[in-house]
Design an enzyme around this catalytic site. Structure first.
Site, PDB file in Angstrom:
ATOM      1  N   SER A  83      -6.377  31.121 -48.573  1.00 47.54           N
ATOM      2  CA  SER A  83      -5.927  32.290 -47.819  1.00 47.54           C
ATOM      3  C   SER A  83      -4.933  33.163 -48.570  1.00 47.54           C
ATOM      4  O   SER A  83      -4.782  34.346 -48.252  1.00 47.54           O
ATOM      5  CB  SER A  83      -5.303  31.846 -46.487  1.00 47.54           C
ATOM      6  OG  SER A  83      -4.207  30.968 -46.698  1.00 47.54           O
TER       7      SER A  83
ATOM      8  N   ASP B 170       3.999  35.773 -42.535  1.00 43.76           N
ATOM      9  CA  ASP B 170       3.767  34.842 -41.434  1.00 43.76           C
ATOM     10  C   ASP B 170       4.251  33.457 -41.855  1.00 43.76           C
ATOM     11  O   ASP B 170       4.928  33.318 -42.870  1.00 43.76           O
ATOM     12  CB  ASP B 170       2.294  34.848 -40.985  1.00 43.76           C
ATOM     13  CG  ASP B 170       1.328  34.314 -42.045  1.00 43.76           C
ATOM     14  OD1 ASP B 170       1.788  33.659 -43.003  1.00 43.76           O
ATOM     15  OD2 ASP B 170       0.110  34.542 -41.920  1.00 43.76           O
TER      16      ASP B 170
ATOM     17  N   HIS C  30       2.408  32.670 -45.421  1.00 43.14           N
ATOM     18  CA  HIS C  30       2.036  33.626 -46.464  1.00 43.14           C
ATOM     19  C   HIS C  30       3.140  34.629 -46.781  1.00 43.14           C
ATOM     20  O   HIS C  30       3.832  35.104 -45.880  1.00 43.14           O
ATOM     21  CB  HIS C  30       0.772  34.382 -46.033  1.00 43.14           C
ATOM     22  CG  HIS C  30      -0.367  33.487 -45.701  1.00 43.14           C
ATOM     23  ND1 HIS C  30      -0.687  33.143 -44.395  1.00 43.14           N
ATOM     24  CD2 HIS C  30      -1.256  32.833 -46.491  1.00 43.14           C
ATOM     25  CE1 HIS C  30      -1.728  32.329 -44.403  1.00 43.14           C
ATOM     26  NE2 HIS C  30      -2.091  32.126 -45.668  1.00 43.14           N
TER      27      HIS C  30
END
Length: 354
Positions: A37, A329, A332
């Site tokens: 991600s 977040d 990340h």
């Protein structure tokens, strides 16, 4: 003296960069991105998975304020890298509608949120395994060959930079929360276990013609806001989880040693291990000195655990200015932090562009 060396290296990169830009051509023919991600630019949008980021407030500071599927408020570190290399567009997500024709000639992004070195990690979250990413890359090679012919295609593949960024999900979204893995392996043993798929992956890329490969270390896992919330001491949300950071350090040591062995055994391979651990640790431990205000909490929601579907337009408490935050977040970095990471990657990546 250390600062002088850093400045000298940075100047060399800038000089090299402008030399390439002056010709109107990027410094390398293509940029190939694989991993999880941290570098997923939208492949998970087309998957039946909860691990997505194609909705607000993700992407609110990106081009046209679009939530493209990037797990950040704006650009990823690899987006900045593409710009620095002289590309006028970012590698297209391979599963997107844009991944066709001449768009593929300058590279593609195969990454998938929640993927890892261990295919079991990706399978659990219905993400794209690293093995499947490699299969998609083979398919990509066939498409490029059909467009430009074998001779030019092979030059693209051998000259392209192949970036791999994965491993965090193996620990944070698998090992640490899986009692079976915990019982079978110590963290050190689990790191050893991940070295085999890493070695196999690099060997397979090499066999497909890749000669310039960059792989990122693990970040300081214990400094991610979600990790502090989930694995930190009760009532203490202001300190990184040291045991998680030590696990990352141990993994990174093994990654460096394994990479050295691969380089010694694969003629012509340029393999660079990009250290993202120390730059991110520095930002997390010294936010003000690095231009940030907050490093323990993320911008989205309460800043404790929100990520993916938990970080959404209804999340209460989302900050108004993400540039003050190291983390967007729970897992990340923000665009601002990604820019710092990318600058470090550029300096470390000189062997791949020289």
């Amino acid at each position: 003296m250390k600062m002088f060396i850093i400045m000298l290296m940075t100047f060399s990169v800038i000089a090299c960069f402008y030399a390439g830009v002056g010709t109107g051509e990027p410094l390398v023919p293509a940029l190939i991105i694989m991993g999880d991600s941290v570098v997923d630019a939208g492949n998970n949008n087309r998957l039946n998975t909860l691990i997505k980021a194609n909705f607000p407030p993700y992407g609110r500071d990106f081009l046209a304020h679009n939530a493209t599927g990037r797990f950040s408020n704006g650009k990823l570190a690899t987006d900045f890298t593409a710009e620095s290399l002289g590309f006028t567009s970012y590698p297209v997500p391979y599963l997107s509608q844009e991944a066709n024709g001449t768009n593929l000639l300058t590279g593609a992004n195969f990454a998938s949120g929640a993927s890892g070195y261990d295919d079991g990690t990706a399978i659990f979250y219905n993400a794209i395994t690293l093995n499947q990413q490699l299969k998609n890359y083979k398919e990509y090679q066939n498409k490029v060959t059909n467009i430009v012919g074998s001779e030019r295609a092979n030059k693209i593949f051998s000259g392209a930079i192949h970036l791999l960024s994965t491993g965090s999900s193996d620990f944070l979204q698998s090992y640490y929360i899986n009692p079976i893995l915990n019982r079978i392996f110590t963290p050190d043993q689990y790191s050893d276990r991940l070295m085999k798929p890493y070695s196999t992956f690099v060997q397979n890329l090499y066999d497909l013609g890749a000669r310039k490969i960059g792989v990122t270390t693990l970040p300081p896992l214990g400094c991610l806001p979600a990790a502090i919330t989930l694995f930190g001491e009760t009532g203490n949300n202001n300190t990184c989880v040291e045991r998680l950071n030590q696990d990352a350090v141990s993994f990174n040591t093994k990654l460096n040693n394994t990479s050295m062995n691969l380089t010694n055994n694969l003629p012509g391979l340029k393999l660079v291990v990009f250290d993202i651990y120390n730059p991110l640790l520095n930002m997390a431990m010294n936010p003000v000195e690095n231009g940030f205000f907050e490093s323990r909490r993320a911008c989205c929601g309460t800043g404790t655990v929100e990520t993916s579907f938990l970080c959404n337009a209804r999340s209460v408490g989302t900050c108004s200015n993400a540039t003050n935050y190291v983390f967007w977040d729970g897992f990340h970095p923000s665009e601002a932090a990604n820019r710092v990471i990318a600058n470090n990657l550029l300096v470390q990546g000189i062997p791949l562009i020289s």
